[in-house]
Design an enzyme around this catalytic site. Sequence first.
Site, mmCIF file in Angstrom:
data_model
loop_
_atom_site.group_PDB
_atom_site.id
_atom_site.type_symbol
_atom_site.label_atom_id
_atom_site.label_comp_id
_atom_site.label_asym_id
_atom_site.label_seq_id
_atom_site.Cartn_x
_atom_site.Cartn_y
_atom_site.Cartn_z
ATOM 1 C CD GLU A 177 -8.220 0.446 2.279
ATOM 2 O OE1 GLU A 177 -7.842 -0.286 3.116
ATOM 3 O OE2 GLU A 177 -9.319 0.665 1.720
ATOM 4 C CE LYS A 219 -8.530 -2.323 0.187
ATOM 5 N NZ LYS A 219 -9.108 -3.526 1.070
HETATM 6 P P1 13P Z 1 -14.664 -2.312 0.031
HETATM 7 O O1 13P Z 1 -14.167 -2.933 -1.072
HETATM 8 O O2 13P Z 1 -15.904 -2.645 0.608
HETATM 9 O O3 13P Z 1 -14.415 -0.807 0.117
HETATM 10 O O4 13P Z 1 -13.887 -2.682 1.152
HETATM 11 C C1 13P Z 1 -12.291 -2.736 1.213
HETATM 12 C C2 13P Z 1 -11.573 -2.583 2.163
HETATM 13 O O5 13P Z 1 -10.982 -3.396 2.949
HETATM 14 C C3 13P Z 1 -11.924 -0.945 2.869
HETATM 15 O O6 13P Z 1 -10.825 -0.859 3.852
#
Ligand code: 13P
Length: 344
Positions: A177, A219
């Site tokens: 991510e 992600k």
């Molecule tokens: P948000 O969709 O609120 O951005 O959170 C996703 C997430 O896991 C952030 O690390």
Amino acid sequence: MSIHPLEATARAMVAGSKGILAADESTGTIEKRFASIKVESTEENRRAYRDMLFSAKGLGQYISGVILYDETIRQKAADGTPFVDLLGKAGIIPGIKVDTGAKNLALCPGEKVTEGLDNLAKRCAEYVKLGAKFAKWRAVIEIGADMPSSTCIAANAHALARYAAICQEAGLVPIVEPEVLMDGNHIIHRCEEVTEWTLNAVYEALYMHRVILEHSVLKPSMVISGKDCPEQAGVEEVAERTVRVLKRCVPAAVAGIVFLSGGQSDEVATEHLNAMNKLFKGQLPWPLSFSYGRALQQPALKGWKGSSANVAAAQAALLHRAKMNSLACSGSYTQDLERQARAA
Ligand code: 13P
């Protein structure tokens, strides 16, 4: 040809127009969310809130996996069933956040690097024993004057790659991510440029660290205008620019892409995902799905308000958002469905 268990898990995380519920808020973050509904952040309130989310009947129709936090993976539902088993019974794959947060990056004022590599192999082994099948690590890239620096991009890409390799060796699918934050007044073109730079650095680092892309999920953030930019790009432009960057940077071998919502309102996050899947139907090598935290939980959190009397209404709100985002995975979401739900 038999399929590797990690590839089977990675594919299952993005199959069937389902997505992931990110419920891995750290203790500090959930405290802020609870403050917004005037609920004290005690261990029991955090447990009760997650119990409400995970026991929503039918959640497994729309949600393939849930990301848990260290405290949550050890907790149980009111009837004593461990959360991991509750999710398993609903056909939902349990995952775990393994980073320990974004910390100041030395000599780079205003920038962050995510920590948590120390003892990670040991912690992963414990999470596997507790039932986790996948993991998450979030890197944060901020756009600003002279930001991001190449130091910040390189440090975060390196940490993401080390994390992903350690997870795969331990038997967990890594969710990679790299979040380019929407904070700032930059135009959408700047977000596109920084996202492309970040993703290229991340995939180069994953290659250097021998990460198996088929056993991983990306992600990313969407390519959107800075939150304070006076000129906000429309839904189609966001969809087109986001897909353009992904096609340039993300190898086709990656099992799937699940977006974070990053502070977009819940309906806007759904619209963006829907537009990508509608405009590019049949043209992309990976499924495009969601791994939303706020955009899935916000209406449920507001409906719950810390009271067991509100559990049914809060669960209905969660199921509605989960269903809308599941429809967006096939490009079949419409705003009429929101209006109908509000009228019902
Ligand atoms: P948000 O969709 O609120 O951005 O959170 C996703 C997430 O896991 C952030 O690390």
